[in-house]
Design a protein around this motif. Structure first.
Motif, PDB file in Angstrom:
ATOM      1  N   CYS A  64      -7.311  -1.786  -3.721  1.00  0.00           N
ATOM      2  CA  CYS A  64      -6.465  -1.823  -2.528  1.00  0.00           C
ATOM      3  C   CYS A  64      -5.738  -0.490  -2.407  1.00  0.00           C
ATOM      4  CB  CYS A  64      -5.475  -2.990  -2.574  1.00  0.00           C
ATOM      5  SG  CYS A  64      -4.115  -2.772  -3.707  1.00  0.00           S
ATOM      6  N   PRO A 124      -4.971  -5.884   3.068  1.00  0.00           N
ATOM      7  CA  PRO A 124      -6.419  -5.888   2.821  1.00  0.00           C
ATOM      8  C   PRO A 124      -6.743  -5.439   1.396  1.00  0.00           C
ATOM      9  CG  PRO A 124      -5.805  -4.005   4.180  1.00  0.00           C
ATOM     10  CD  PRO A 124      -4.556  -4.810   3.961  1.00  0.00           C
ATOM     11  N   ASP A 136     -14.616  -7.909   1.367  1.00  0.00           N
ATOM     12  CA  ASP A 136     -13.302  -7.507   1.858  1.00  0.00           C
ATOM     13  C   ASP A 136     -12.526  -8.748   2.281  1.00  0.00           C
ATOM     14  OD1 ASP A 136     -14.792  -4.625   3.368  1.00  0.00           O
ATOM     15  OD2 ASP A 136     -13.663  -4.731   1.493  1.00  0.00           O
ATOM     16  N   VAL A 138      -8.233 -10.408   3.044  1.00  0.00           N
ATOM     17  CA  VAL A 138      -6.863 -10.065   3.415  1.00  0.00           C
ATOM     18  C   VAL A 138      -5.925 -11.066   2.751  1.00  0.00           C
ATOM     19  CG1 VAL A 138      -5.229  -9.802   5.311  1.00  0.00           C
ATOM     20  CG2 VAL A 138      -7.606  -9.084   5.612  1.00  0.00           C
TER      21      VAL A 138
END
Length: 155
Positions: A64, A124, A136, A138
């Protein structure tokens, strides 16, 4: 004129070529929660649940932009002493695996954060799996991690 015809034939040949197969993820990820932390620079815990609908896999790491690194901490109690060790990779057998609050025995730890985390924000991250590849996701910042876990709902 001849160049246009040759180029058209080449393009038509490319259009008929089979596409490279993309791996289909069998890993479902949910309950992605980070507690609100106003300080910048310190460690911050994070949590997530994993549903593996395929063969055994391993979470190799998390990236991240919000921290210098992300570790998987295992809490070890030895008498009155408590310590944590970085234990990546995380084995994900078929079925459900949870890294959930209160973080014992496992939690993700954002090390060297470069921002504060306020409730309601979205963060994210990129999860790297041995078989499922890169996914990916969130994470949602909650007032407290346990409450955030209990109230978590998919988008």
């Amino acid at each position: 004129m001849r160049i246009v015809v040759i180029a058209s034939c080449l393009l038509a040949g490319c259009a008929g070529a089979p596409a490279e197969k993309q791996p289909i993820s069998t890993i479902g990820i949910d309950h992605m929660v980070i507690p609100a932390v106003p300080e910048v620079g310190g460690p911050v815990a994070a949590y997530a649940g994993f549903d593996n609908r395929g063969s055994e896999d391993r979470l190799l790491g998390i990236d991240c932009t919000c921290a210098a690194s992300v570790e998987l901490h295992q809490v070890i109690r030895n008498g009155g002493q408590v310590s944590m060790t970085n234990t990546f990779p995380l084995a994900l057998p078929m079925g459900r695996t949870e890294v959930k609050p209160p973080g014992v025995p496992l939690h993700f730890m954002l090390i060297g954060t470069n921002r504060a985390f306020s409730a309601g924000q979205r963060v994210p991250m990129r999860l790297r799996f041995e078989r499922a590849g890169v996914i990916d996701v969130v994470f949602t910042v909650a007032e407290d991690s346990k409450g955030g876990w209990e109230r978590w709902r998919p988008d």
